[in-house]
Scaffold this motif. Sequence first.
Motif, PDB file in Angstrom:
ATOM      1  N   HIS A  39     -55.283  23.428  12.332  1.00  0.00           N
ATOM      2  CA  HIS A  39     -54.438  24.171  13.271  1.00  0.00           C
ATOM      3  C   HIS A  39     -53.637  25.282  12.609  1.00  0.00           C
ATOM      4  O   HIS A  39     -53.225  26.220  13.274  1.00  0.00           O
ATOM      5  N   TRP A  40     -53.375  25.147  11.319  1.00  0.00           N
ATOM      6  CA  TRP A  40     -52.583  26.128  10.582  1.00  0.00           C
ATOM      7  C   TRP A  40     -53.343  26.601   9.361  1.00  0.00           C
ATOM      8  O   TRP A  40     -54.214  25.913   8.848  1.00  0.00           O
ATOM      9  N   ILE A  41     -52.949  27.776   8.880  1.00  0.00           N
ATOM     10  CA  ILE A  41     -53.486  28.308   7.630  1.00  0.00           C
ATOM     11  C   ILE A  41     -52.305  28.463   6.678  1.00  0.00           C
ATOM     12  O   ILE A  41     -51.279  29.031   7.040  1.00  0.00           O
ATOM     13  N   LEU A  42     -52.448  27.940   5.498  1.00  0.00           N
ATOM     14  CA  LEU A  42     -51.402  28.067   4.488  1.00  0.00           C
ATOM     15  C   LEU A  42     -51.664  29.277   3.610  1.00  0.00           C
ATOM     16  O   LEU A  42     -52.772  29.801   3.572  1.00  0.00           O
ATOM     17  N   SER A  43     -50.659  29.705   2.895  1.00  0.00           N
ATOM     18  CA  SER A  43     -50.824  30.828   1.968  1.00  0.00           C
ATOM     19  C   SER A  43     -51.756  30.426   0.823  1.00  0.00           C
ATOM     20  O   SER A  43     -51.971  29.241   0.562  1.00  0.00           O
ATOM     21  N   PHE A  44     -52.283  31.431   0.167  1.00  0.00           N
ATOM     22  CA  PHE A  44     -53.152  31.177  -0.982  1.00  0.00           C
ATOM     23  C   PHE A  44     -52.399  30.400  -2.060  1.00  0.00           C
ATOM     24  O   PHE A  44     -52.953  29.495  -2.681  1.00  0.00           O
ATOM     25  N   GLU A  45     -51.132  30.736  -2.256  1.00  0.00           N
ATOM     26  CA  GLU A  45     -50.334  30.037  -3.268  1.00  0.00           C
ATOM     27  C   GLU A  45     -50.219  28.549  -2.950  1.00  0.00           C
ATOM     28  O   GLU A  45     -50.331  27.710  -3.843  1.00  0.00           O
ATOM     29  N   LYS A  46     -49.978  28.206  -1.683  1.00  0.00           N
ATOM     30  CA  LYS A  46     -49.886  26.794  -1.296  1.00  0.00           C
ATOM     31  C   LYS A  46     -51.227  26.106  -1.475  1.00  0.00           C
ATOM     32  O   LYS A  46     -51.294  24.958  -1.901  1.00  0.00           O
ATOM     33  N   LEU A  47     -52.292  26.804  -1.145  1.00  0.00           N
ATOM     34  CA  LEU A  47     -53.625  26.242  -1.321  1.00  0.00           C
ATOM     35  C   LEU A  47     -53.887  25.939  -2.796  1.00  0.00           C
ATOM     36  O   LEU A  47     -54.437  24.892  -3.131  1.00  0.00           O
ATOM     37  N   GLU A  48     -53.459  26.836  -3.675  1.00  0.00           N
ATOM     38  CA  GLU A  48     -53.587  26.591  -5.116  1.00  0.00           C
ATOM     39  C   GLU A  48     -52.800  25.348  -5.534  1.00  0.00           C
ATOM     40  O   GLU A  48     -53.286  24.531  -6.312  1.00  0.00           O
ATOM     41  N   GLU A  49     -51.592  25.216  -5.010  1.00  0.00           N
ATOM     42  CA  GLU A  49     -50.763  24.054  -5.341  1.00  0.00           C
ATOM     43  C   GLU A  49     -51.416  22.757  -4.862  1.00  0.00           C
ATOM     44  O   GLU A  49     -51.393  21.744  -5.572  1.00  0.00           O
ATOM     45  N   ILE A  50     -51.985  22.790  -3.672  1.00  0.00           N
ATOM     46  CA  ILE A  50     -52.668  21.608  -3.134  1.00  0.00           C
ATOM     47  C   ILE A  50     -53.861  21.253  -4.009  1.00  0.00           C
ATOM     48  O   ILE A  50     -54.070  20.090  -4.348  1.00  0.00           O
ATOM     49  N   ALA A  51     -54.640  22.258  -4.384  1.00  0.00           N
ATOM     50  CA  ALA A  51     -55.805  22.012  -5.245  1.00  0.00           C
ATOM     51  C   ALA A  51     -55.372  21.381  -6.566  1.00  0.00           C
ATOM     52  O   ALA A  51     -55.989  20.421  -7.026  1.00  0.00           O
ATOM     53  N   ARG A  52     -54.305  21.923  -7.165  1.00  0.00           N
ATOM     54  CA  ARG A  52     -53.803  21.353  -8.426  1.00  0.00           C
ATOM     55  C   ARG A  52     -53.347  19.907  -8.229  1.00  0.00           C
ATOM     56  O   ARG A  52     -53.640  19.030  -9.044  1.00  0.00           O
ATOM     57  N   ALA A  53     -52.618  19.654  -7.147  1.00  0.00           N
ATOM     58  CA  ALA A  53     -52.109  18.299  -6.884  1.00  0.00           C
ATOM     59  C   ALA A  53     -53.250  17.309  -6.674  1.00  0.00           C
ATOM     60  O   ALA A  53     -53.128  16.134  -7.021  1.00  0.00           O
ATOM     61  N   LEU A  54     -54.360  17.801  -6.115  1.00  0.00           N
ATOM     62  CA  LEU A  54     -55.517  16.939  -5.863  1.00  0.00           C
ATOM     63  C   LEU A  54     -56.491  16.923  -7.041  1.00  0.00           C
ATOM     64  O   LEU A  54     -57.498  16.223  -7.000  1.00  0.00           O
ATOM     65  N   ASN A  55     -56.213  17.747  -8.047  1.00  0.00           N
ATOM     66  CA  ASN A  55     -57.060  17.836  -9.231  1.00  0.00           C
ATOM     67  C   ASN A  55     -58.489  18.263  -8.878  1.00  0.00           C
ATOM     68  O   ASN A  55     -59.465  17.687  -9.355  1.00  0.00           O
ATOM     69  N   PRO A  64     -65.584  30.561  -0.548  1.00  0.00           N
ATOM     70  CA  PRO A  64     -65.157  31.800  -1.220  1.00  0.00           C
ATOM     71  C   PRO A  64     -64.753  32.924  -0.263  1.00  0.00           C
ATOM     72  O   PRO A  64     -63.781  33.626  -0.528  1.00  0.00           O
ATOM     73  N   ALA A  65     -65.446  33.107   0.837  1.00  0.00           N
ATOM     74  CA  ALA A  65     -65.093  34.181   1.778  1.00  0.00           C
ATOM     75  C   ALA A  65     -63.696  33.966   2.349  1.00  0.00           C
ATOM     76  O   ALA A  65     -62.928  34.911   2.520  1.00  0.00           O
ATOM     77  N   ALA A  66     -63.345  32.727   2.630  1.00  0.00           N
ATOM     78  CA  ALA A  66     -62.014  32.431   3.170  1.00  0.00           C
ATOM     79  C   ALA A  66     -60.948  32.656   2.109  1.00  0.00           C
ATOM     80  O   ALA A  66     -59.846  33.118   2.410  1.00  0.00           O
ATOM     81  N   ILE A  67     -61.261  32.347   0.857  1.00  0.00           N
ATOM     82  CA  ILE A  67     -60.309  32.576  -0.232  1.00  0.00           C
ATOM     83  C   ILE A  67     -60.020  34.066  -0.348  1.00  0.00           C
ATOM     84  O   ILE A  67     -58.868  34.482  -0.467  1.00  0.00           O
ATOM     85  N   ASN A  68     -61.061  34.895  -0.286  1.00  0.00           N
ATOM     86  CA  ASN A  68     -60.875  36.348  -0.350  1.00  0.00           C
ATOM     87  C   ASN A  68     -60.013  36.835   0.805  1.00  0.00           C
ATOM     88  O   ASN A  68     -59.149  37.689   0.629  1.00  0.00           O
ATOM     89  N   PHE A  69     -60.243  36.293   1.999  1.00  0.00           N
ATOM     90  CA  PHE A  69     -59.445  36.668   3.167  1.00  0.00           C
ATOM     91  C   PHE A  69     -57.976  36.312   2.943  1.00  0.00           C
ATOM     92  O   PHE A  69     -57.083  37.113   3.214  1.00  0.00           O
ATOM     93  N   LEU A  70     -57.709  35.119   2.438  1.00  0.00           N
ATOM     94  CA  LEU A  70     -56.328  34.701   2.189  1.00  0.00           C
ATOM     95  C   LEU A  70     -55.652  35.600   1.156  1.00  0.00           C
ATOM     96  O   LEU A  70     -54.490  35.962   1.307  1.00  0.00           O
ATOM     97  N   LEU A  71     -56.387  35.962   0.112  1.00  0.00           N
ATOM     98  CA  LEU A  71     -55.823  36.842  -0.913  1.00  0.00           C
ATOM     99  C   LEU A  71     -55.464  38.201  -0.324  1.00  0.00           C
ATOM    100  O   LEU A  71     -54.394  38.745  -0.599  1.00  0.00           O
ATOM    101  N   GLU A  72     -56.350  38.748   0.489  1.00  0.00           N
ATOM    102  CA  GLU A  72     -56.087  40.045   1.113  1.00  0.00           C
ATOM    103  C   GLU A  72     -54.913  39.956   2.090  1.00  0.00           C
ATOM    104  O   GLU A  72     -54.081  40.856   2.147  1.00  0.00           O
TER     105      GLU A  72
END
Length: 82
Positions: A39-55, A64-72
């Motif tokens: 339902h929501w989209i988080l910022s790229f920074e939050k997504l990075e934090e989640i990835a780190r927390a989940l290892n 990858p296409a969605a990551i590029n969209f978030l960065l832009e």
Amino acid sequence: MYVKNSVAIYRRKAGLRQIDLANAVGIKRTHLSFYEQGHWILSFEKLEEIARALNVTIDRLYPPAAINFLLETDKADTAQVK
């Protein structure tokens, strides 16, 4: 599997409750729940934090296409603030 369920899947695999992951990345549990449901989209920074927390790598959570969209989107938002 991307976006809607991938965070929940990796969170469960890591043995974390929503509240545990939310606290680890500094967001409310309800926000994480909305994100996991797609339902929501988080910022790229939050997504990075989640990835780190989940290892996991960020591409496990988002294609990858969605990551590029978030960065832009983040760049555009930052430019508007200045």
